[in-house]
Design a protein around this motif. Structure first.
Motif, PDB file in Angstrom:
ATOM      1  N   SER A 153       0.796  -1.052   0.021  1.00  0.00           N
ATOM      2  CA  SER A 153       0.045  -0.099  -0.150  1.00  0.00           C
ATOM      3  C   SER A 153       0.759   1.323  -0.181  1.00  0.00           C
ATOM      4  CB  SER A 153      -0.875   0.062   1.247  1.00  0.00           C
ATOM      5  OG  SER A 153      -0.261   0.056   2.488  1.00  0.00           O
TER       6      SER A 153
ATOM      7  N   SER B  84      -3.343   2.041  -9.126  1.00  0.00           N
ATOM      8  CA  SER B  84      -3.767   1.743  -7.969  1.00  0.00           C
ATOM      9  C   SER B  84      -2.910   0.406  -7.459  1.00  0.00           C
ATOM     10  CB  SER B  84      -5.308   1.110  -7.885  1.00  0.00           C
ATOM     11  OG  SER B  84      -5.499   0.349  -6.804  1.00  0.00           O
TER      12      SER B  84
ATOM     13  N   ASP C 166      -3.850  -1.866  -5.746  1.00  0.00           N
ATOM     14  CA  ASP C 166      -4.702  -3.223  -5.946  1.00  0.00           C
ATOM     15  C   ASP C 166      -4.395  -3.676  -7.430  1.00  0.00           C
ATOM     16  OD1 ASP C 166      -5.884  -2.829  -3.402  1.00  0.00           O
ATOM     17  OD2 ASP C 166      -7.640  -1.746  -4.346  1.00  0.00           O
TER      18      ASP C 166
ATOM     19  N   ASN D 103      -6.961   1.880 -14.447  1.00  0.00           N
ATOM     20  CA  ASN D 103      -7.085   3.111 -13.853  1.00  0.00           C
ATOM     21  C   ASN D 103      -7.546   4.338 -14.511  1.00  0.00           C
ATOM     22  OD1 ASN D 103      -5.469   2.234 -11.133  1.00  0.00           O
ATOM     23  ND2 ASN D 103      -4.525   1.208 -12.899  1.00  0.00           N
TER      24      ASN D 103
END
Length: 132
Positions: A56, A72, A74, A115
């Motif tokens: 993160s 991201s 993710d 994204n």
């Protein structure tokens, strides 16, 4: 933050899952991620891992014509290298078939395209992006 790599030629390809680059520039890219390692012998040719605990905290993006687009974590993080591993697999991989050097060639696939909004303008032979 300064870019890890710059001045690259790029193809945007919705048929490519990952972001694929030349070996030299991909190695330079991952050198900016603390704890990253070449995982060609464990995950597959051209893959790199990084500590899952820092997933993160990793800031990845791409800039086109002076406009930056974030990727991201993710989508950059493909998940654990193996069950129970503390290493995660990155969504930027190298391909020995792409030429290296300062004019390296990259393919921006789904890891990037998830994204942004992407418009393929065939009449004007260009691609446009907008933030989600």
């Amino acid at each position: 933050d300064s870019p890890a790599v710059s001045g690259l030629s790029v193809i945007v390809d919705s048929g490519t899952t990952l972001i694929v680059g030349d070996a030299d520039n991909v190695a330079t890219f991952y050198s900016q991620i603390e704890g990253s390692a070449d995982a060609s012998s464990t995950v597959g040719d051209g893959f790199y891992t990084f500590p899952c605990s820092s997933a993160s905290d990793i800031s990845v993006g791409a800039t086109f014509n002076g406009v930056s687009y974030s990727i991201s974590s993710d989508y950059f993080n493909l998940g654990q290298a193996s069950d129970g591993s503390s290493d995660c697999v990155g969504g930027v991989v190298s391909d020995a078939g792409l030429s290296g050097g300062s004019t390296g060639f990259w393919i921006m696939g789904d890891v990037f395209m998830r994204n942004v909004y992407t418009v393929f303008d065939f009449d004007n032979n260009q691609v446009g992006f907008a933030s989600l």
